[in-house]
Scaffold this motif. Structure first.
Motif, PDB file in Angstrom:
ATOM      1  N   HIS A   7       0.831  -1.213   0.000  1.00  0.00           N
ATOM      2  CA  HIS A   7       0.000   0.000   0.000  1.00  0.00           C
ATOM      3  C   HIS A   7       0.860   1.255   0.000  1.00  0.00           C
ATOM      4  CE1 HIS A   7       0.558  -0.814   4.419  1.00  0.00           C
ATOM      5  NE2 HIS A   7       0.661   0.487   4.498  1.00  0.00           N
ATOM      6  N   GLN A  39      -0.067   3.414  17.157  1.00  0.00           N
ATOM      7  CA  GLN A  39       0.473   4.206  16.056  1.00  0.00           C
ATOM      8  C   GLN A  39      -0.151   5.603  15.991  1.00  0.00           C
ATOM      9  OE1 GLN A  39       2.988   3.569  13.963  1.00  0.00           O
ATOM     10  NE2 GLN A  39       3.402   1.597  14.909  1.00  0.00           N
ATOM     11  N   GLN A  59      -3.775   3.494   1.884  1.00  0.00           N
ATOM     12  CA  GLN A  59      -4.100   3.567   3.315  1.00  0.00           C
ATOM     13  C   GLN A  59      -4.279   5.036   3.678  1.00  0.00           C
ATOM     14  OE1 GLN A  59      -0.908   2.464   6.077  1.00  0.00           O
ATOM     15  NE2 GLN A  59      -2.403   1.381   7.334  1.00  0.00           N
ATOM     16  N   THR A  69       2.275  10.722  14.889  1.00  0.00           N
ATOM     17  CA  THR A  69       3.240  10.977  13.811  1.00  0.00           C
ATOM     18  C   THR A  69       2.526  11.613  12.607  1.00  0.00           C
ATOM     19  OG1 THR A  69       2.908   8.727  13.001  1.00  0.00           O
ATOM     20  CG2 THR A  69       4.826   9.093  14.375  1.00  0.00           C
ATOM     21  N   LYS A  76       3.955  19.688   9.455  1.00  0.00           N
ATOM     22  CA  LYS A  76       5.199  20.025   8.764  1.00  0.00           C
ATOM     23  C   LYS A  76       5.040  20.148   7.259  1.00  0.00           C
ATOM     24  CE  LYS A  76       9.563  18.989  10.913  1.00  0.00           C
ATOM     25  NZ  LYS A  76      10.483  17.979  11.374  1.00  0.00           N
ATOM     26  N   LYS A  77       4.379  19.142   6.679  1.00  0.00           N
ATOM     27  CA  LYS A  77       4.360  19.058   5.213  1.00  0.00           C
ATOM     28  C   LYS A  77       2.987  19.269   4.607  1.00  0.00           C
ATOM     29  CE  LYS A  77       7.945  15.407   5.193  1.00  0.00           C
ATOM     30  NZ  LYS A  77       9.076  15.803   4.333  1.00  0.00           N
ATOM     31  N   GLN A  82       2.585   9.809   2.687  1.00  0.00           N
ATOM     32  CA  GLN A  82       3.375   9.735   3.921  1.00  0.00           C
ATOM     33  C   GLN A  82       4.264   8.507   3.962  1.00  0.00           C
ATOM     34  OE1 GLN A  82       2.598   7.499   6.801  1.00  0.00           O
ATOM     35  NE2 GLN A  82       3.821   8.537   8.394  1.00  0.00           N
ATOM     36  N   GLN A  83       3.857   7.436   3.262  1.00  0.00           N
ATOM     37  CA  GLN A  83       4.635   6.204   3.336  1.00  0.00           C
ATOM     38  C   GLN A  83       4.391   5.309   2.128  1.00  0.00           C
ATOM     39  OE1 GLN A  83       2.480   2.837   5.464  1.00  0.00           O
ATOM     40  NE2 GLN A  83       2.222   4.528   6.915  1.00  0.00           N
ATOM     41  N   THR A 114      -2.036  -2.816  10.544  1.00  0.00           N
ATOM     42  CA  THR A 114      -3.438  -2.973  10.167  1.00  0.00           C
ATOM     43  C   THR A 114      -3.847  -4.450  10.071  1.00  0.00           C
ATOM     44  OG1 THR A 114      -5.089  -2.157   8.601  1.00  0.00           O
ATOM     45  CG2 THR A 114      -3.016  -2.891   7.666  1.00  0.00           C
ATOM     46  N   LYS A 125      14.982   9.448   6.398  1.00  0.00           N
ATOM     47  CA  LYS A 125      16.319  10.047   6.223  1.00  0.00           C
ATOM     48  C   LYS A 125      17.318   9.021   5.681  1.00  0.00           C
ATOM     49  CE  LYS A 125      15.498  14.093   7.071  1.00  0.00           C
ATOM     50  NZ  LYS A 125      15.737  15.113   6.068  1.00  0.00           N
ATOM     51  N   GLY A 129      14.304  10.027   1.578  1.00  0.00           N
ATOM     52  CA  GLY A 129      13.178  10.919   1.831  1.00  0.00           C
ATOM     53  C   GLY A 129      11.823  10.245   1.809  1.00  0.00           C
ATOM     54  N   GLU A 133       7.743   1.289   4.771  1.00  0.00           N
ATOM     55  CA  GLU A 133       7.225   0.302   5.730  1.00  0.00           C
ATOM     56  C   GLU A 133       7.456  -1.080   5.151  1.00  0.00           C
ATOM     57  OE1 GLU A 133       3.103   0.864   7.178  1.00  0.00           O
ATOM     58  OE2 GLU A 133       2.826  -1.268   6.803  1.00  0.00           O
TER      59      GLU A 133
HETATM   60  C1  V0V Z   1       9.282  12.714   8.777  1.00  0.00           C
HETATM   61  N1  V0V Z   1      10.040  13.054   7.723  1.00  0.00           N
HETATM   62  C2  V0V Z   1       9.536  12.459   6.636  1.00  0.00           C
HETATM   63  C3  V0V Z   1       8.415  11.718   7.092  1.00  0.00           C
HETATM   64  N2  V0V Z   1       8.295  11.901   8.433  1.00  0.00           N
HETATM   65  N3  V0V Z   1       9.919  12.459   5.355  1.00  0.00           N
HETATM   66  C4  V0V Z   1       9.196  11.730   4.487  1.00  0.00           C
HETATM   67  N4  V0V Z   1       8.108  10.991   4.866  1.00  0.00           N
HETATM   68  C5  V0V Z   1       7.692  10.975   6.133  1.00  0.00           C
HETATM   69  N5  V0V Z   1       6.636  10.265   6.489  1.00  0.00           N
HETATM   70  C6  V0V Z   1      11.226  13.909   7.721  1.00  0.00           C
HETATM   71  C7  V0V Z   1      10.912  15.279   8.269  1.00  0.00           C
HETATM   72  O1  V0V Z   1      10.466  16.138   7.261  1.00  0.00           O
HETATM   73  C8  V0V Z   1      12.243  15.698   8.822  1.00  0.00           C
HETATM   74  O2  V0V Z   1      13.066  16.142   7.780  1.00  0.00           O
HETATM   75  C9  V0V Z   1      12.831  14.401   9.362  1.00  0.00           C
HETATM   76  O3  V0V Z   1      12.186  13.356   8.619  1.00  0.00           O
HETATM   77  C10 V0V Z   1      12.562  14.214  10.848  1.00  0.00           C
HETATM   78  O4  V0V Z   1      11.190  14.455  11.030  1.00  0.00           O
HETATM   79  P1  V0V Z   1      10.458  14.714  12.400  1.00  0.00           P
HETATM   80  O5  V0V Z   1       9.218  15.458  12.154  1.00  0.00           O
HETATM   81  O6  V0V Z   1      11.428  15.206  13.417  1.00  0.00           O
HETATM   82  O7  V0V Z   1       9.986  13.316  12.693  1.00  0.00           O
HETATM   83  P2  V0V Z   1      10.559  12.209  13.638  1.00  0.00           P
HETATM   84  O8  V0V Z   1      11.976  11.894  13.310  1.00  0.00           O
HETATM   85  O9  V0V Z   1      10.136  12.540  15.034  1.00  0.00           O
HETATM   86  O10 V0V Z   1       9.614  11.054  13.119  1.00  0.00           O
HETATM   87  C11 V0V Z   1       9.749  10.538  11.848  1.00  0.00           C
HETATM   88  C12 V0V Z   1       9.492   9.055  11.952  1.00  0.00           C
HETATM   89  C13 V0V Z   1       8.061   8.883  12.484  1.00  0.00           C
HETATM   90  C14 V0V Z   1       9.654   8.466  10.558  1.00  0.00           C
HETATM   91  C15 V0V Z   1      10.515   8.411  12.909  1.00  0.00           C
HETATM   92  O11 V0V Z   1       7.147   9.491  11.601  1.00  0.00           O
HETATM   93  C16 V0V Z   1       7.688   7.445  12.674  1.00  0.00           C
HETATM   94  O12 V0V Z   1       7.990   6.843  13.707  1.00  0.00           O
HETATM   95  N6  V0V Z   1       7.016   6.838  11.658  1.00  0.00           N
HETATM   96  C17 V0V Z   1       6.691   5.429  11.685  1.00  0.00           C
HETATM   97  C18 V0V Z   1       5.339   5.202  12.281  1.00  0.00           C
HETATM   98  C19 V0V Z   1       4.226   5.835  11.491  1.00  0.00           C
HETATM   99  O13 V0V Z   1       4.445   6.587  10.532  1.00  0.00           O
HETATM  100  N7  V0V Z   1       2.958   5.536  11.925  1.00  0.00           N
HETATM  101  C20 V0V Z   1       1.781   6.032  11.246  1.00  0.00           C
HETATM  102  C21 V0V Z   1       1.347   5.059  10.233  1.00  0.00           C
HETATM  103  P3  V0V Z   1      13.960  17.453   7.946  1.00  0.00           P
HETATM  104  O14 V0V Z   1      12.980  18.543   8.252  1.00  0.00           O
HETATM  105  O15 V0V Z   1      14.884  17.138   9.088  1.00  0.00           O
HETATM  106  O16 V0V Z   1      14.644  17.579   6.632  1.00  0.00           O
HETATM  107  S1  V0V Z   1       0.683   3.603  11.006  1.00  0.00           S
HETATM  108  C22 V0V Z   1       0.669   2.403   9.810  1.00  0.00           C
HETATM  109  O17 V0V Z   1       1.330   2.636   8.718  1.00  0.00           O
HETATM  110  C23 V0V Z   1      -0.031   1.226  10.019  1.00  0.00           C
HETATM  111  C24 V0V Z   1      -0.822   1.000  11.224  1.00  0.00           C
HETATM  112  C25 V0V Z   1      -0.006   0.157   8.969  1.00  0.00           C
HETATM  113  O18 V0V Z   1       0.501   0.382   7.863  1.00  0.00           O
HETATM  114  O19 V0V Z   1      -0.495  -0.949   9.254  1.00  0.00           O
END
Ligand code: V0V
Length: 139
Positions: A7, A39, A59, A69, A76-77, A82-83, A114, A125, A129, A133
């Protein structure tokens, strides 16, 4: 190692509105919906719903609260992609292979995704960018 794109995730401010938009304009059907407290999301899987023809799903991810998150992402964006999620058969094996290739995963062990799936992520990072997942579906 990877089976297919499972997805793509889109961060949306309002889940019901997003589901209605994609249904009305594009004809996507709601396939699954749930709240994942860990999440921080209310999410829905949408797709064609055609048996045998189902391709990668979409999704829709709405934040449950300000710490989510998804809330941070939207702040921010703005809403948007997102993924990108890669489907795997055995997430433990794939995690081991990725780590042996120097790829860092966010969680030491997979978390619940899910519909009882097991998920982990590569930090955007580290992956050009894009938040990647990896997902092993529940049987
Ligand atoms: C952050 N950044 C991203 C981004 N999130 N870039 C592209 N895509 C994204 N989704 C960039 C952001 O612009 C910053 O860039 C840098 O990374 C650090 O961002 P931050 O805001 O300080 O964020 P962090 O580091 O606190 O958190 C980012 C992470 C967080 C990826 C660690 O989003 C995370 O834990 N994600 C995984 C969990 C998740 O997304 N859950 C929701 C979906 P600059 O400004 O430094 O250049 S749940 C799901 O998918 C489920 C249930 C499923 O599929 O089943």
């Amino acid at each position: 190692l990877f089976i297919c794109i499972d997805h793509v995730g889109i961060a949306v401010p309002d889940l019901d509105e997003a589901i209605a938009y994609h249904a009305e304009k594009f004809g996507w059907r709601e396939l699954h919906r749930e709240v994942n407290e860990e999440q921080g999301v209310a999410e829905a899987m949408i797709g064609t719903g055609e048996q045998g023809a189902e391709n990668a799903k979409i999704q829709l991810l709405a934040p449950l609260n300000e710490e989510s998150t998804i809330a941070k992402f939207i702040d921010k964006k703005g809403p948007g992609l997102q993924q990108l999620a890669y489907r795997v058969a055995d997430i433990d094996h794939v995690s081991e292979v990725l780590r042996s290739r120097g790829v860092r995963l966010l969680y030491p062990e997979p978390k619940r995704g899910t519909a009882g799936s097991r998920i982990n992520f590569v930090h955007p990072k580290d992956a050009g960018g894009v938040l990647l997942e990896i997902v092993e579906l529940a049987n």
